[in-house]
Write a protein that holds these residues in place. Structure first.
Motif, PDB file in Angstrom:
ATOM      1  N   SER A   1       0.851  -1.176   0.000  1.00  0.00           N
ATOM      2  CA  SER A   1       0.000   0.000   0.000  1.00  0.00           C
ATOM      3  C   SER A   1       0.887   1.227   0.000  1.00  0.00           C
ATOM      4  O   SER A   1       2.104   1.163   0.128  1.00  0.00           O
ATOM      5  N   ASP A  12      -2.655   1.309  -4.988  1.00  0.00           N
ATOM      6  CA  ASP A  12      -3.875   0.677  -4.493  1.00  0.00           C
ATOM      7  C   ASP A  12      -5.125   1.302  -5.109  1.00  0.00           C
ATOM      8  O   ASP A  12      -6.157   0.638  -5.214  1.00  0.00           O
ATOM      9  N   SER A  57      -8.001  -0.847  -6.815  1.00  0.00           N
ATOM     10  CA  SER A  57      -9.409  -0.711  -6.450  1.00  0.00           C
ATOM     11  C   SER A  57     -10.274  -0.517  -7.687  1.00  0.00           C
ATOM     12  O   SER A  57     -11.355  -1.096  -7.811  1.00  0.00           O
ATOM     13  N   GLU A  69     -14.185 -10.650  -1.241  1.00  0.00           N
ATOM     14  CA  GLU A  69     -13.217 -10.076  -0.303  1.00  0.00           C
ATOM     15  C   GLU A  69     -13.901  -9.480   0.913  1.00  0.00           C
ATOM     16  O   GLU A  69     -13.442  -9.653   2.057  1.00  0.00           O
ATOM     17  N   PHE A 119     -12.883  -4.000  -1.172  1.00  0.00           N
ATOM     18  CA  PHE A 119     -11.967  -4.234  -0.062  1.00  0.00           C
ATOM     19  C   PHE A 119     -10.651  -3.505  -0.284  1.00  0.00           C
ATOM     20  O   PHE A 119     -10.009  -3.057   0.670  1.00  0.00           O
ATOM     21  N   TRP A 120     -10.239  -3.368  -1.548  1.00  0.00           N
ATOM     22  CA  TRP A 120      -8.941  -2.784  -1.868  1.00  0.00           C
ATOM     23  C   TRP A 120      -8.973  -1.260  -1.898  1.00  0.00           C
ATOM     24  O   TRP A 120      -7.915  -0.635  -2.044  1.00  0.00           O
ATOM     25  N   TYR A 178      -9.913   0.024   3.162  1.00  0.00           N
ATOM     26  CA  TYR A 178      -8.826  -0.864   3.599  1.00  0.00           C
ATOM     27  C   TYR A 178      -8.142  -0.324   4.852  1.00  0.00           C
ATOM     28  O   TYR A 178      -7.837  -1.067   5.782  1.00  0.00           O
ATOM     29  N   ARG A 220      -6.649  -7.245   7.222  1.00  0.00           N
ATOM     30  CA  ARG A 220      -5.942  -6.895   5.981  1.00  0.00           C
ATOM     31  C   ARG A 220      -5.040  -8.041   5.531  1.00  0.00           C
ATOM     32  O   ARG A 220      -4.854  -8.247   4.330  1.00  0.00           O
TER      33      ARG A 220
END
Length: 509
Positions: free
Chosen positions: A26, A95, A99, A284, A309-310, A315, A323
């Motif tokens: 991340s 990220d 997403s 997820e 989730f991403w 997150y 995570r």
């Protein structure tokens, strides 16, 4: 008639392929002073390309095939370029791209099919940056199933390859499974194969993919039925007691049904389907709910069909454990389906169920000794026997006529090695060899009690006392015991006030 086209998973995720594995889990892809102007421009391109991709899908539904192809491929090409540039721009968060890829993949594009390969050489169903499977490459479980049974790979009608985004975070989890946790993964696979006939039918009836069941089990317990966490979660799928009750698992005749592999798989399938319905069929998010609580996930994402989730905003609000949990489950599920792509070999296991009926009293421990490693078990059969017969104490002998579930190959081994012969004798001798240790402990307890009984304490006679009254009041022996200890003679057993007596059978206080 609408000319069918297909936007495959590799097309949508090809954007990540060029720089997959180079960015951290991340945050910024490149250290250094944030290039705010460049980052803002990349994020604007990301949003514009997402809208363009969606417009292309809408055109496909309206029958505008050429426009659909032009718009979607142009959007994907620009996403690829923007993602590659993001990986070189200080302050740009990869990220966000993950997403967006995830959100686009979750758009249900019914009826859009394309036989043409994508320009980067991928093919329908491939994951980004993954080796293309060779002929016949697949999980041993998938390969063994007839075509009609391959719901193993489907989640609500969609291939898991289209559901699991193999992004950098999942790839990092794959690396963990393939390095320090490889022995754990293989052991979980072996354990699961022997329990599969109990667990998989429950998932199959629920319309859920087997790979997800394996992924959860591998992460939760490694296939050890009697696993108990520090928080009290128990069983192969680690249910808390209250949640187990909610899904029909209770305690029957002293046995906690969370330890039953079939019942726990049934409860798990019901839970997963319940949460899929509440969380927009987003796997997820459902896994995050399983680990971190459905209440939290419903508050964070239940009202948003496009929630991912991403998404960094979601997150970042989750516990570190969650995570890590979600990508580890996804990675185990992915490896279950595609071991050959990762230089991973699962052993071939004959998991067909069998049964033995005890001819003589025996415990699981004794059976483990006499069965040895026969039938293809280099580490012996203790774990398998425990998993298939969770109600039995492994040290407790079961009476003749008791039925035990075993892998089918052990039926013949039991008859040859455990009904008669030297290995049965050895197993009994080893069990008996443990008896002295238990006997010593029991003898020590009895000695302590006897010592306490023989210890004496003093008692001063009060006016009106009799031996019977003293014995009754103090609980120290009988009147005869007190008389003998103090030389008091019959028939009158005379005592006097102020006299000191020794009372046998009392511990000092």
């Amino acid at each position: 008639m609408i000319l069918p086209i297909r936007i495959s998973i590799v097309a949508a995720l090809a954007v990540a392929a060029g720089c997959a594995g180079t960015s951290p889990r991340s945050g910024s892809s490149v250290p250094g002073k944030v290039n705010e102007t460049g980052v803002d421009a990349l994020y604007a391109r990301l949003e514009a390309d997402g809208r363009r991709y969606e417009a292309g899908l809408a055109a496909a539904r309206d029958g505008e095939t050429e426009r659909a192809r032009t718009e979607t491929l142009a959007a994907l090409d620009d996403l690829r370029a923007a993602s590659a540039l993001c990986s070189r721009t200080p302050g740009c968060e990869r990220d966000r791209f993950d997403s967006t890829f995830d959100r686009l993949l979750r758009l249900h594009v019914d009826g859009l099919v394309d036989a043409e390969p994508i320009a980067d050489g991928g093919s329908v169903g491939d994951a980004p940056g993954e080796p293309v499977p060779g002929p016949g490459e697949s999980s041993p479980v998938v390969a063994a199933l007839p075509e009609l049974e391959r719901s193993i790979t489907l989640l609500k009608g969609r291939e898991l390859a289209e559901v699991i985004a193999v992004n950098s975070t999942v790839k990092a989890a794959i690396e963990q499974w393939l390095t320090q946790y490889r022995p754990n993964l293989v052991a979980a696979y072996v354990n699961y194969q022997y329990m599969r006939y109990r667990m998989w039918p429950e998932y199959h009836k629920a319309g859920l993919p087997e790979a997800v069941l394996f992924g959860i089990m591998a992460k939760e317990s490694g296939g050890k039925v009697h696993a108990v966490s520090r928080s009290g979660a128990s069983g192969p799928l680690q249910f808390m007691y209250a949640t187990g009750l909610r899904f029909g698992m209770t305690t029957v005749d002293g046995f906690d049904q969370r330890f039953d592999p079939g019942l726990s798989a049934r409860a798990n399938a019901a839970y997963i389907n319940e949460q899929l319905a509440a969380l927009n069929n987003n796997l997820e998010l459902v896994l995050a709910a399983y680990n971190g609580g459905e209440g939290r996930m419903r508050r964070l994402a239940g009202g948003s069909p496009s929630a991912s989730f991403w998404d960094p905003k979601l997150y970042a609000t989750l516990p570190v454990e969650t995570r890590d949990y979600v990508p580890m489950v996804l990675a185990a599920a992915w490896l279950f389906l595609h071991p050959d792509r990762y230089n991973l070999e699962f052993p071939r296991i004959d998991g067909r169920p069998g049964e033995i009926v005890l001819k003589h009293p025996a415990s699981i421990n004794e059976l483990t000794v006499c069965l040895g490693q026969s039938g293809g078990a280099p580490e012996g059969w203790f774990r398998t026997l425990r998993n298939l017969n969770p109600r039995f104490d492994p040290q407790q002998r079961q009476p003749p006529g008791t039925r035990l579930e075993v892998p089918v190959q052990l039926e013949a081994v039991y008859a040859a090695s455990c009904e008669t012969g030297p290995w049965r004798t050895l197993a009994g001798e080893l069990r008996d060899a443990a008896v002295p240790a238990r006997a010593v402990a029991a003898a020590a307890r009895e000695t302590a009690r006897a010592t306490a009984r023989t210890q004496q304490r003093n008692y001063t006679v009060r006016k009106g006392d009799t031996l019977a009254a003293i014995a009754r009041r103090t609980g120290c022996g009988t009147p005869g015991d007190i008389a003998r200890a103090n030389g008091i003679r019959p028939p009158h057993y005379a005592i006097r006030a102020g006299q000191t007596l020794q009372l046998p059978g009392c511990s000092s206080r």
